[in-house]
Design a protein around this motif. Sequence first.
Motif, PDB file in Angstrom:
ATOM      1  N   ILE A  40       0.925  -1.185   0.023  1.00  0.00           N
ATOM      2  CA  ILE A  40       0.120  -0.106   0.044  1.00  0.00           C
ATOM      3  C   ILE A  40       0.893   1.236  -0.049  1.00  0.00           C
ATOM      4  CG2 ILE A  40      -1.705   1.240   1.346  1.00  0.00           C
ATOM      5  CD1 ILE A  40      -2.749  -1.381   2.555  1.00  0.00           C
ATOM      6  N   THR A  41       0.591   2.263  -0.624  1.00  0.00           N
ATOM      7  CA  THR A  41       1.096   3.538  -0.849  1.00  0.00           C
ATOM      8  C   THR A  41       0.018   4.497  -0.352  1.00  0.00           C
ATOM      9  OG1 THR A  41       2.659   2.868  -2.595  1.00  0.00           O
ATOM     10  CG2 THR A  41       2.331   5.293  -2.066  1.00  0.00           C
ATOM     11  N   ALA A  42       0.100   5.166   0.796  1.00  0.00           N
ATOM     12  CA  ALA A  42      -0.823   6.220   1.243  1.00  0.00           C
ATOM     13  C   ALA A  42      -0.378   7.606   0.452  1.00  0.00           C
ATOM     14  CB  ALA A  42      -0.644   6.335   2.632  1.00  0.00           C
ATOM     15  N   HIS A  43      -1.299   8.378   0.316  1.00  0.00           N
ATOM     16  CA  HIS A  43      -0.905   9.583  -0.253  1.00  0.00           C
ATOM     17  C   HIS A  43      -1.768  10.888   0.232  1.00  0.00           C
ATOM     18  CE1 HIS A  43      -4.276   9.292  -3.253  1.00  0.00           C
ATOM     19  NE2 HIS A  43      -3.939   8.100  -3.193  1.00  0.00           N
ATOM     20  N   MET A  44      -1.346  12.011   0.213  1.00  0.00           N
ATOM     21  CA  MET A  44      -1.894  12.868   0.931  1.00  0.00           C
ATOM     22  C   MET A  44      -1.695  14.334   0.013  1.00  0.00           C
ATOM     23  SD  MET A  44      -1.519  15.074   4.674  1.00  0.00           S
ATOM     24  CE  MET A  44      -1.826  13.458   5.326  1.00  0.00           C
ATOM     25  N   ILE A  45      -2.468  15.229  -0.193  1.00  0.00           N
ATOM     26  CA  ILE A  45      -2.442  16.742  -0.707  1.00  0.00           C
ATOM     27  C   ILE A  45      -2.398  17.707   0.251  1.00  0.00           C
ATOM     28  CG2 ILE A  45      -3.353  18.316  -2.392  1.00  0.00           C
ATOM     29  CD1 ILE A  45      -4.772  15.844  -3.589  1.00  0.00           C
ATOM     30  N   ILE A  71       3.149   9.374   0.144  1.00  0.00           N
ATOM     31  CA  ILE A  71       3.731  10.488  -0.942  1.00  0.00           C
ATOM     32  C   ILE A  71       2.919  11.886  -0.535  1.00  0.00           C
ATOM     33  CG2 ILE A  71       3.279  11.307  -2.987  1.00  0.00           C
ATOM     34  CD1 ILE A  71       3.229   8.207  -4.136  1.00  0.00           C
ATOM     35  N   LEU A  72       3.585  12.756  -0.127  1.00  0.00           N
ATOM     36  CA  LEU A  72       3.061  14.086   0.188  1.00  0.00           C
ATOM     37  C   LEU A  72       3.220  14.930  -0.951  1.00  0.00           C
ATOM     38  CD1 LEU A  72       4.476  14.503   3.924  1.00  0.00           C
ATOM     39  CD2 LEU A  72       2.299  13.362   3.148  1.00  0.00           C
ATOM     40  N   CYS A  73       1.700  15.597  -1.536  1.00  0.00           N
ATOM     41  CA  CYS A  73       1.888  16.224  -2.732  1.00  0.00           C
ATOM     42  C   CYS A  73       1.684  17.693  -1.768  1.00  0.00           C
ATOM     43  CB  CYS A  73       0.850  16.128  -3.458  1.00  0.00           C
ATOM     44  SG  CYS A  73       0.833  17.199  -5.021  1.00  0.00           S
ATOM     45  N   GLU A  74       2.844  18.524  -1.950  1.00  0.00           N
ATOM     46  CA  GLU A  74       2.953  20.009  -1.520  1.00  0.00           C
ATOM     47  C   GLU A  74       2.783  20.736  -2.850  1.00  0.00           C
ATOM     48  OE1 GLU A  74       3.652  23.652  -0.421  1.00  0.00           O
ATOM     49  OE2 GLU A  74       4.998  22.702  -2.102  1.00  0.00           O
ATOM     50  N   VAL A  98       6.222  15.329  -3.300  1.00  0.00           N
ATOM     51  CA  VAL A  98       6.240  15.519  -4.752  1.00  0.00           C
ATOM     52  C   VAL A  98       5.728  17.164  -4.868  1.00  0.00           C
ATOM     53  CG1 VAL A  98       6.128  13.174  -5.821  1.00  0.00           C
ATOM     54  CG2 VAL A  98       3.938  14.456  -5.023  1.00  0.00           C
ATOM     55  N   ARG A  99       6.036  17.889  -5.516  1.00  0.00           N
ATOM     56  CA  ARG A  99       5.299  19.161  -5.750  1.00  0.00           C
ATOM     57  C   ARG A  99       4.245  19.160  -6.960  1.00  0.00           C
ATOM     58  NH1 ARG A  99       9.042  23.134  -3.975  1.00  0.00           N
ATOM     59  NH2 ARG A  99       7.173  24.292  -3.593  1.00  0.00           N
ATOM     60  N   ALA A 110      -8.824  17.119  -7.932  1.00  0.00           N
ATOM     61  CA  ALA A 110      -8.571  16.123  -8.690  1.00  0.00           C
ATOM     62  C   ALA A 110      -7.336  15.887  -9.463  1.00  0.00           C
ATOM     63  CB  ALA A 110      -9.683  16.131  -9.589  1.00  0.00           C
ATOM     64  N   ALA A 111      -6.814  16.914  -9.945  1.00  0.00           N
ATOM     65  CA  ALA A 111      -5.530  16.848 -10.583  1.00  0.00           C
ATOM     66  C   ALA A 111      -4.520  16.359  -9.958  1.00  0.00           C
ATOM     67  CB  ALA A 111      -5.258  18.283 -11.311  1.00  0.00           C
ATOM     68  N   ARG A 112      -4.554  16.846  -8.643  1.00  0.00           N
ATOM     69  CA  ARG A 112      -3.304  16.635  -7.707  1.00  0.00           C
ATOM     70  C   ARG A 112      -3.465  15.099  -7.200  1.00  0.00           C
ATOM     71  NH1 ARG A 112      -2.400  20.394 -10.055  1.00  0.00           N
ATOM     72  NH2 ARG A 112      -1.079  18.576 -10.946  1.00  0.00           N
ATOM     73  N   THR A 113      -4.713  14.807  -7.009  1.00  0.00           N
ATOM     74  CA  THR A 113      -5.120  13.377  -6.600  1.00  0.00           C
ATOM     75  C   THR A 113      -4.495  12.460  -7.823  1.00  0.00           C
ATOM     76  OG1 THR A 113      -6.880  13.728  -5.129  1.00  0.00           O
ATOM     77  CG2 THR A 113      -6.845  11.635  -5.909  1.00  0.00           C
ATOM     78  N   ASN A 114      -4.669  12.667  -8.965  1.00  0.00           N
ATOM     79  CA  ASN A 114      -4.322  11.705  -9.996  1.00  0.00           C
ATOM     80  C   ASN A 114      -2.780  11.897 -10.343  1.00  0.00           C
ATOM     81  OD1 ASN A 114      -6.894  11.029 -10.654  1.00  0.00           O
ATOM     82  ND2 ASN A 114      -7.160  12.542 -12.384  1.00  0.00           N
ATOM     83  N   GLN A 115      -2.133  13.189  -9.692  1.00  0.00           N
ATOM     84  CA  GLN A 115      -0.759  13.270  -9.778  1.00  0.00           C
ATOM     85  C   GLN A 115      -0.059  12.320  -8.747  1.00  0.00           C
ATOM     86  OE1 GLN A 115       0.686  16.945  -8.613  1.00  0.00           O
ATOM     87  NE2 GLN A 115       2.962  16.425  -8.633  1.00  0.00           N
TER      88      GLN A 115
END
Length: 144
Positions: A40-45, A71-74, A98-99, A110-115
């Motif tokens: 599992i990979t967790a991700h957050m924006i 993955i943290l999307c800043e 990730v930026r 939605a775009a950042r989630t897809n990223q």
Amino acid sequence: MRIERRAAAGATGPGYRTSPGARGAAPAQAVRSGPLAPGITAHMIGRNLERIRYPWREAVLSVLPVSEEVILCECGSEDGTLEAMREMAARHGKIRIVRGEWGPRCEVLAARTNQCIAEVRTTHHLQIQADEVLHESSYAEVLG
């Protein structure tokens, strides 16, 4: 919070779910080719999480035990969020930053989630919001 099974490149059929993306756009494409690793990979924006005082650190810490990677999307924070994320990533080897660009419209989420989904290297991904946590009593169910 949601957890989904990732499809290998070109895979379709039962058990695979793809998100349509922002307003019906094509789903995010995998960054890596080849087989996905089990797990599992967790991700957050996040943007300006320090200013709005979201408990994002607790959210990240709550998913670390069940995740191969987080993955943290800043998204262009102006309040020290990026620095705090870097500090947390330095302490916990499973965190990758990730930026992303932040825009004026709600479609940016939605775009950042897809990223983030495109960055996932495992068979499953778990999206966690910056204001929610995964309780430890749920770990066995998530891993099952």
